[in-house]
Design a protein around this motif. Structure first.
Motif, PDB file in Angstrom:
ATOM      1  N   UNK A 250      43.438 -52.924 -83.721  1.00  0.00           N
ATOM      2  CA  UNK A 250      43.993 -51.759 -83.028  1.00  0.00           C
ATOM      3  C   UNK A 250      45.153 -51.166 -83.828  1.00  0.00           C
ATOM      4  N   UNK A 251      45.881 -52.008 -84.571  1.00  0.00           N
ATOM      5  CA  UNK A 251      46.997 -51.486 -85.370  1.00  0.00           C
ATOM      6  C   UNK A 251      46.471 -50.625 -86.516  1.00  0.00           C
TER       7      UNK A 251
ATOM      8  N   UNK B 224      43.587 -49.199 -86.756  1.00  0.00           N
ATOM      9  CA  UNK B 224      42.913 -48.036 -86.193  1.00  0.00           C
ATOM     10  C   UNK B 224      43.921 -46.947 -85.823  1.00  0.00           C
ATOM     11  N   UNK B 225      45.039 -47.338 -85.202  1.00  0.00           N
ATOM     12  CA  UNK B 225      46.082 -46.373 -84.827  1.00  0.00           C
ATOM     13  C   UNK B 225      46.750 -45.792 -86.062  1.00  0.00           C
ATOM     14  N   UNK B 226      46.972 -46.646 -87.053  1.00  0.00           N
ATOM     15  CA  UNK B 226      47.670 -46.216 -88.273  1.00  0.00           C
ATOM     16  C   UNK B 226      46.839 -45.227 -89.087  1.00  0.00           C
ATOM     17  N   UNK B 227      45.540 -45.480 -89.177  1.00  0.00           N
ATOM     18  CA  UNK B 227      44.686 -44.662 -90.047  1.00  0.00           C
ATOM     19  C   UNK B 227      43.900 -43.599 -89.269  1.00  0.00           C
TER      20      UNK B 227
ATOM     21  N   UNK C  78      50.973 -51.729 -90.519  1.00  0.00           N
ATOM     22  CA  UNK C  78      50.227 -52.172 -89.334  1.00  0.00           C
ATOM     23  C   UNK C  78      51.092 -52.986 -88.371  1.00  0.00           C
TER      24      UNK C  78
ATOM     25  N   UNK D 221      53.421 -50.620 -86.554  1.00  0.00           N
ATOM     26  CA  UNK D 221      52.697 -49.818 -85.557  1.00  0.00           C
ATOM     27  C   UNK D 221      52.586 -50.579 -84.236  1.00  0.00           C
ATOM     28  N   UNK D 222      52.308 -51.883 -84.314  1.00  0.00           N
ATOM     29  CA  UNK D 222      52.137 -52.677 -83.099  1.00  0.00           C
ATOM     30  C   UNK D 222      53.385 -52.562 -82.216  1.00  0.00           C
TER      31      UNK D 222
ATOM     32  N   UNK E 139      54.175 -48.769 -81.051  1.00  0.00           N
ATOM     33  CA  UNK E 139      53.299 -48.302 -79.978  1.00  0.00           C
ATOM     34  C   UNK E 139      53.621 -49.000 -78.649  1.00  0.00           C
TER      35      UNK E 139
ATOM     36  N   UNK F 205      42.802 -51.687 -74.485  1.00  0.00           N
ATOM     37  CA  UNK F 205      42.681 -50.626 -75.498  1.00  0.00           C
ATOM     38  C   UNK F 205      41.484 -49.732 -75.195  1.00  0.00           C
TER      39      UNK F 205
ATOM     40  N   UNK G 177      49.068 -52.621 -76.632  1.00  0.00           N
ATOM     41  CA  UNK G 177      49.998 -52.950 -77.703  1.00  0.00           C
ATOM     42  C   UNK G 177      51.106 -53.888 -77.237  1.00  0.00           C
TER      43      UNK G 177
END
Lengths: 279, 282
Positions: free
Chosen positions: A118-119, A121-124, B33, B36-37, B40, B239, B248
């Motif tokens: 999910x990280x 996917x959100x980032x890209x 990455x 982002x976790x 978010x 998700x 998240x």
């Protein structure tokens, strides 16, 4: 244990626990790993073998296998290239934050794959930090086959770095010195002397990253978009077939993937023998 | 003070170039990455994070993950000790093959790992009808989740202990035995203290994977919300329901566990380097 009888009595009487430890090992290994794997291997034989071929040669299955194997190969090559640079920087240079960077390399091992999925996917994604920058140039990563590649690069990186690092550490510098004395420039010495010596480790790391990438599921399904024929990986197809209660179909793809694991494992053993001979 | 560059040092330009490539690559694929976790999860502040984590279904998922790990990790630890004892302290035919078989679960896809238990215990599986007749639930229940977790974490402890115990040989144990110690006392008082940090290292990695496993558990769990959803599966469920903060938040909890694992692992590599298998000494 019949195996114990072939040893000299002195070894056995002096050192305890052979029967117990080997007995438990074989019992546990057989129960948890071997018998269930046998259930998979025998499954296609309990049907007509034609059904196995029909399943495997279906265009959607072939496309998924091609995507999984092809992308894993590309990811392993990319991980080997950048993994070599990262290992080189970590072994040869001193810089602040080096220990932190070294510890971070293992993140893909420690971070649950669903979280990575999910990280990434959100980032890209086109709205994400990296995805929005790429979107300006018309490049789409998430929900395309490129997303599969990104996830496989992530998941395979520690395998190449951690395989190269100890070998690079132990590599003597005398051959590099000799190359310099003979007039080689530094990049020449690295490309012509160091890289060939690292070949077994490079191939081992690539094979490990490839094996992980081919079988990877969790980090990929979120970023791939999972379009049949386009961005659907083979492990996802197994899950889809199971959800449709098509056990035979799932097992057929599973057997192909298991066979690939075996071949890779044999190749890795061969690589180790080769590396040991060269040392 | 100007240091002269030795022939095997890289020229500054090459050094900056390689460092630059390495930093950008690691930032793109590892640091961002991770950031982002947390970003978010905290997008709407700390309150929603707390609400998401203390939600009944989330707590059930946390409990299930901890329970599965609490069964799988000790079993694989006992197996790892037994296997490395047999493999390192004795010679027997087929030893190399046994080591390869122990490593096998590492190269099997997690989805295939789940699939094999479906083929054994599922409705159309080997024991499927027998299990239904006796009302025993293995798939879509705790036993299946534990089995899948054991499979994917199978080699961790053994893999750590085999090289470590090979380095140490068997002289210490032989001395204790010749002085009259029993086999068990020898293991408890001599072997275990020798391997304790390596053992902890293996258990740490085994536990991290056990808590985080997704693919294998996903196949055997049945995804029953609040009952057979582990933490990673709960992340997926939230998700896919577009509850990004919730997903998240649970993911951040797992990421914190991963960071803790990495910190402990680095600490062990730094502090007890001599008591770990040689591959981890750097």
């Amino acid at each position: 244990m019949t195996a114990a009888t072939i040893f000299s009595p002195s070894t056995r009487s002096r050192f305890p626990g052979f029967g117990l430890s080997l007995g438990f090992t074989l019992f546990y290994l057989t129960g948890i790993v071997l018998v269930p794997l046998l259930a998979l291997v025998l499954r296609p034989f309990s049907l007509h073998l034609e059904d196995f071929w029909t399943t495997i040669s279906a265009p959607r299955v072939l496309a998924a296998l091609r995507l999984s194997f092809g992308t894993a190969l590309a990811a392993a090559a990319i991980d080997s290239f950048f993994g070599f640079i990262v290992a080189w920087v970590l072994v040869r240079y001193r810089f602040p934050g080096k220990r932190l960077m070294d510890a971070l390399i293992d993140l893909p091992f420690a971070l649950p794959t669903a979280v990575a999925g999910i990280a990434l996917s959100t980032l890209y994604a086109p709205t994400g930090w990296v995805g929005s920058l790429l979107a300006d140039y018309g490049i789409k990563v998430a929900y395309t086959p490129w997303g599969v590649l990104v996830a496989m690069i992530f998941i395979g990186l520690p395998f190449t770095v951690r395989t190269l690092q100890p070998v690079l550490q132990d590599l003597g510098r005398d051959l590099e010195e000799a190359a310099a004395t003979l007039g080689a420039t530094r990049p020449q010495a690295i490309m012509r002397v160091v890289v060939p010596m690292m070949m077994p480790a490079l191939l081992t790391g690539a094979a490990l990253a490839f094996a992980r990438g081919v079988g990877e599921y969790g980090s990929i399904i979120f970023i791939a978009g999972n379009l049949p024929m386009k961005s659907e990986i083979a492990p996802l197809l197994i899950v889809t077939k199971l959800e449709q209660f098509d056990y035979a179909g799932a097992a057929s793809i599973g057997v192909v993937m298991l066979a690939a694991s075996f071949v890779l494992l044999l190749a890795l053993n061969g690589l180790q023998v080769w590396a040991a001979k060269r040392r | 003070m100007k240091k002269t560059r030795s022939a095997t040092d890289d020229p500054p330009l090459l050094r900056y170039l390689l460092c630059g490539i390495a930093f950008v690559f690691i930032a793109l694929f590892l640091v961002l990455p991770l950031m982002v976790v947390f970003s978010e999860a905290l997008a709407t502040g700390l309150g929603p994070v707390w609400t998401a984590i203390t939600d009944t279904d989330s707590l059930a998922a946390i409990r299930l993950s901890l329970l599965a790990a609490a069964i799988a990790v000790p079993l694989n630890t006992v197996f790892g000790i037994a296997a490395s004892w047999a493999i390192v302290k004795f010679d027997f035919p087929g030893k190399a093959f046994l080591v390869t078989l122990i490593d096998l679960p590492f190269s099997v896809s997690p989805v295939v790992a789940g699939l094999i238990y479906v083929l054994v215990f599922g409705r159309q599986g080997w024991f499927g009808s027998w299990l239904t007749d006796h009302d025993i639930h293995i798939l879509f229940a705790l036993p299946g989740i534990v089995l899948a977790t054991i499979f994917v974490t199978f080699p961790f402890v053994a893999r750590e202990l085999i090289p470590l115990m090979s380095d140490q040989g068997r002289e210490d144990e032989e001395a204790a035995l010749s002085l009259g110690a029993s086999g068990f006392a020898t293991f408890w008082r001599v072997t275990l203290p020798n391997i304790k940090w390596g053992l902890l290292y293996g258990v740490l990695l085994c536990n991290a994977r056990a808590l985080g496993e997704f693919g294998a558990v996903s196949v055997v769990s049945g995804h029953i919300r609040g009952q057979t959803n582990t933490m990673p599966l709960h992340v997926e469920l939230l998700y896919n329901n577009y509850d990004y903060v919730g997903a998240f938040s649970v993911a951040a909890l797992l990421a914190l566990l991963a960071l803790l694992t990495l910190a402990l692992k680095s600490f062990l590599e730094w502090r007890y380097a001599d008591e770990l298998a040689a591959v981890h000494r750097h």
